[in-house]
Design a protein around this motif. Structure first.
Motif, PDB file in Angstrom:
ATOM      1  N   ASP A 258       0.845  -1.192   0.000  1.00  0.00           N
ATOM      2  CA  ASP A 258       0.000   0.000   0.000  1.00  0.00           C
ATOM      3  C   ASP A 258       0.880   1.241   0.000  1.00  0.00           C
ATOM      4  O   ASP A 258       2.079   1.187   0.333  1.00  0.00           O
ATOM      5  CB  ASP A 258      -0.929   0.014   1.220  1.00  0.00           C
ATOM      6  N   ILE A 259       0.281   2.352  -0.368  1.00  0.00           N
ATOM      7  CA  ILE A 259       0.975   3.636  -0.466  1.00  0.00           C
ATOM      8  C   ILE A 259       0.255   4.659   0.398  1.00  0.00           C
ATOM      9  O   ILE A 259      -0.980   4.743   0.371  1.00  0.00           O
ATOM     10  CB  ILE A 259       0.982   4.139  -1.926  1.00  0.00           C
ATOM     11  N   LEU A 260       1.010   5.433   1.165  1.00  0.00           N
ATOM     12  CA  LEU A 260       0.486   6.585   1.884  1.00  0.00           C
ATOM     13  C   LEU A 260       1.277   7.805   1.421  1.00  0.00           C
ATOM     14  O   LEU A 260       2.465   7.692   1.102  1.00  0.00           O
ATOM     15  CB  LEU A 260       0.618   6.427   3.397  1.00  0.00           C
ATOM     16  N   ILE A 279       6.115   9.766  -0.858  1.00  0.00           N
ATOM     17  CA  ILE A 279       5.531   8.430  -0.901  1.00  0.00           C
ATOM     18  C   ILE A 279       6.079   7.557   0.222  1.00  0.00           C
ATOM     19  O   ILE A 279       7.290   7.347   0.322  1.00  0.00           O
ATOM     20  CB  ILE A 279       5.797   7.758  -2.262  1.00  0.00           C
ATOM     21  N   ASN A 280       5.173   7.074   1.070  1.00  0.00           N
ATOM     22  CA  ASN A 280       5.485   6.048   2.063  1.00  0.00           C
ATOM     23  C   ASN A 280       4.951   4.718   1.549  1.00  0.00           C
ATOM     24  O   ASN A 280       3.827   4.654   1.046  1.00  0.00           O
ATOM     25  CB  ASN A 280       4.826   6.353   3.410  1.00  0.00           C
ATOM     26  N   VAL A 281       5.740   3.671   1.675  1.00  0.00           N
ATOM     27  CA  VAL A 281       5.334   2.360   1.171  1.00  0.00           C
ATOM     28  C   VAL A 281       5.167   1.364   2.313  1.00  0.00           C
ATOM     29  O   VAL A 281       6.051   1.249   3.172  1.00  0.00           O
ATOM     30  CB  VAL A 281       6.370   1.803   0.174  1.00  0.00           C
ATOM     31  N   ILE A 282       4.041   0.662   2.317  1.00  0.00           N
ATOM     32  CA  ILE A 282       3.850  -0.502   3.170  1.00  0.00           C
ATOM     33  C   ILE A 282       4.061  -1.726   2.300  1.00  0.00           C
ATOM     34  O   ILE A 282       3.362  -1.915   1.299  1.00  0.00           O
ATOM     35  CB  ILE A 282       2.432  -0.546   3.774  1.00  0.00           C
ATOM     36  N   GLN A 305      -7.483   4.168  -4.619  1.00  0.00           N
ATOM     37  CA  GLN A 305      -6.240   3.603  -4.088  1.00  0.00           C
ATOM     38  C   GLN A 305      -5.117   3.502  -5.123  1.00  0.00           C
ATOM     39  O   GLN A 305      -4.034   2.988  -4.822  1.00  0.00           O
ATOM     40  CB  GLN A 305      -6.476   2.232  -3.439  1.00  0.00           C
ATOM     41  N   SER A 306      -5.337   3.961  -6.351  1.00  0.00           N
ATOM     42  CA  SER A 306      -4.250   4.040  -7.319  1.00  0.00           C
ATOM     43  C   SER A 306      -3.378   5.252  -6.976  1.00  0.00           C
ATOM     44  O   SER A 306      -3.765   6.115  -6.179  1.00  0.00           O
ATOM     45  CB  SER A 306      -4.797   4.153  -8.738  1.00  0.00           C
TER      46      SER A 306
END
Length: 326
Positions: A258-260, A279-282, A305-306
Motif C-alpha cells: 500500500d501507499i500513503l 511516498i510512504n510504502v507498506i 487507491q491508485s
C-alpha cells in the motif's frame, strides 16, 4: 507468528489493517534499527493503534545500517545502483521465498499466466552489475515463461529488433521490459508497429540521457513502438513488492502492498487524496526487513487507491527525520 499465507491471501481492508499492525509489532520487537528509530519519535507498541501512527523508516537507512527483523541467515543481498563513490543501499534478505511469491503473484494478478508470454529484457545497466533485485525477478519470469525465445539483451540491439519484430508478427504475446534510456536507444534504431507486445519501462536514465517528464517520455515511446500505452513497474532495492501501471502512469498495488502520501513539511502527517507529497510504502512481504519505508519519491494517491509517481525530492529535507542518527 505471521506466515506467508497470512500476507499473500489478504482479501479485505480490515484483514490488511490487522496484519499490518501485527507486522509492525513484530518488527518493533525484532529490528533494532527500526525500534530505535521508533523510540526517537516516541512511538512503541502501546501507542501505535492505527496504520497512520506507524513510523516509516527513511529509505537512506538502508545505506548505513543492516535493516533486518530476523535471526535467520541472509540468503541474498540486493544492492542499489550508484555512481562511483556513492553509498549504495543493501537489502539483506533472509527469506528469498517471500520475494519470489510476491513478484510471481503480483505479475499473475496484473498480467495473467507468465507462460502466455515471451519475455524479452533490455536491462543493460542492471546486467552489468551484481546484486540487482530487478534482474533476479526478470530472470525468474523468463524461466517461468517456458518460452525458448525469452531472454536478456545487453547491447545487441539488432538481434533484439529482429526477435521482437518476428514474435510480434507471428501473434506471440510479448513482454518487453526495459530500462528507460535503452528503450529510447532501441526506437532510434527501428520504427516499430507492434500489435501483440507490452512495453514495460522500469524507469532510469542512469545519466545516459536528459530526464523527461512521464507524459513526454511515454508519448515518445508510444510513437516509437507503435503502441497506445506504456506500462511501468514501481519497485526498488529496499522492497520485496512492486506496483504496476497498465498505462498513463497510474499505478496499482497488490493486496499486501500500500501507499500513503506524507506531508513534505511534516513527515508524521498525511495529505488528502489528489495532493502531492512524499511516498510512504507498506510492503508486508518485507516482513523480515522493514515493511514501512519513507521513500524519496513524490506522488499523489487517488480515492480508488491508485497512485502516481511525480518525481523525487531534490534532497532529503523531511522535517522530523533529518536530525535522527542511530
Amino acid at each position: 507468528m505471521i506466515s506467508a499465507s497470512d500476507i499473500f491471501t489478504i482479501a479485505s481492508k480490515k484483514e490488511s489493517e490487522k496484519i499490518t499492525l501485527k507486522v509492525f509489532r513484530h518488527q518493533f520487537d525484532n529490528n533494532a534499527v527500526y525500534k530505535d528509530f521508533c523510540g526517537f519519535l516516541g512511538k512503541d507498541k502501546q501507542n501505535v493503534k492505527s496504520i497512520k501512527e506507524i513510523p516509516f523508516l527513511p529509505i537512506q537507512f538502508f545505506k548505513t545500517h543492516e535493516v533486518v527483523s530476523s535471526q535467520d541467515p541472509v540468503q541474498i543481498t540486493f544492492t542499489s545502483s550508484g555512481t562511483t563513490g556513492m553509498a549504495t543501499s543493501r537489502h539483506l534478505v533472509t527469506e528469498l521465498n517471500y520475494y519470489e511469491q510476491s513478484f510471481r503473484l503480483a505479475f499473475s494478478q496484473f498480467y495473467g499466466n507468465i507462460e502466455d508470454y515471451a519475455v524479452l529484457a533490455l536491462l543493460p545497466s542492471y546486467l552489468e552489475r551484481e546484486g540487482s533485485s530487478l534482474i533476479y525477478m526478470v530472470e525468474d519470469l523468463i524461466q517461468g515463461s517456458n518460452n525458448p525465445h525469452s531472454g536478456f539483451y545487453l547491447h545487441n540491439y539488432d538481434e533484439l529488433i529482429a526477435k521482437l519484430t518476428a514474435l510480434d508478427t507471428e501473434g506471440q504475446n510479448v513482454l518487453l521490459i526495459g530500462v528507460t534510456y535503452a528503450l529510447l536507444d532501441l526506437i532510434e534504431k527501428e520504427d516499430f508497429k507492434l500489435k501483440n507486445t507490452i512495453i514495460m519501462e522500469t524507469g532510469g536514465m542512469k545519466g545516459r540521457r536528459r530526464e523527461m517528464i512521464r507524459e513526454e517520455l511515454h508519448e515518445v515511446l508510444c510513437k516509437g513502438f507503435g503502441v497506445s500505452k506504456i506500462h511501468s513497474e514501481y519497485g526498488m532495492t529496499e522492497l520485496l513488492s512492486q506496483a504496476y501501471s497498465l498505462g498513463d502512469g497510474i499505478f496499482e498495488c497488490p493486496p499486501w502492498m500500500d501507499i500513503l502520501i506524507r506531508d513534505t513539511e511534516d513527515a508524521l502527517t498525511y495529505v488528502d487524496y489528489g495532493k502531492t507529497g512524499g511516498i510512504n510504502v507498506i510492503d508486508l512481504a518485507n516482513i523480515n526487513s522493514c515493511s514501512f519505508i519513507a521513500t524519496q519519491d513524490l506522488g499523489k494517491k487517488y480515492p480508488n487507491q491508485s497512485f502516481e509517481v511525480l518525481g523525487r525530492f531534490v534532497k532529503w529535507d523531511v522535517r522530523g527525520c533529518n536530525f535522527i542518527v542511530i
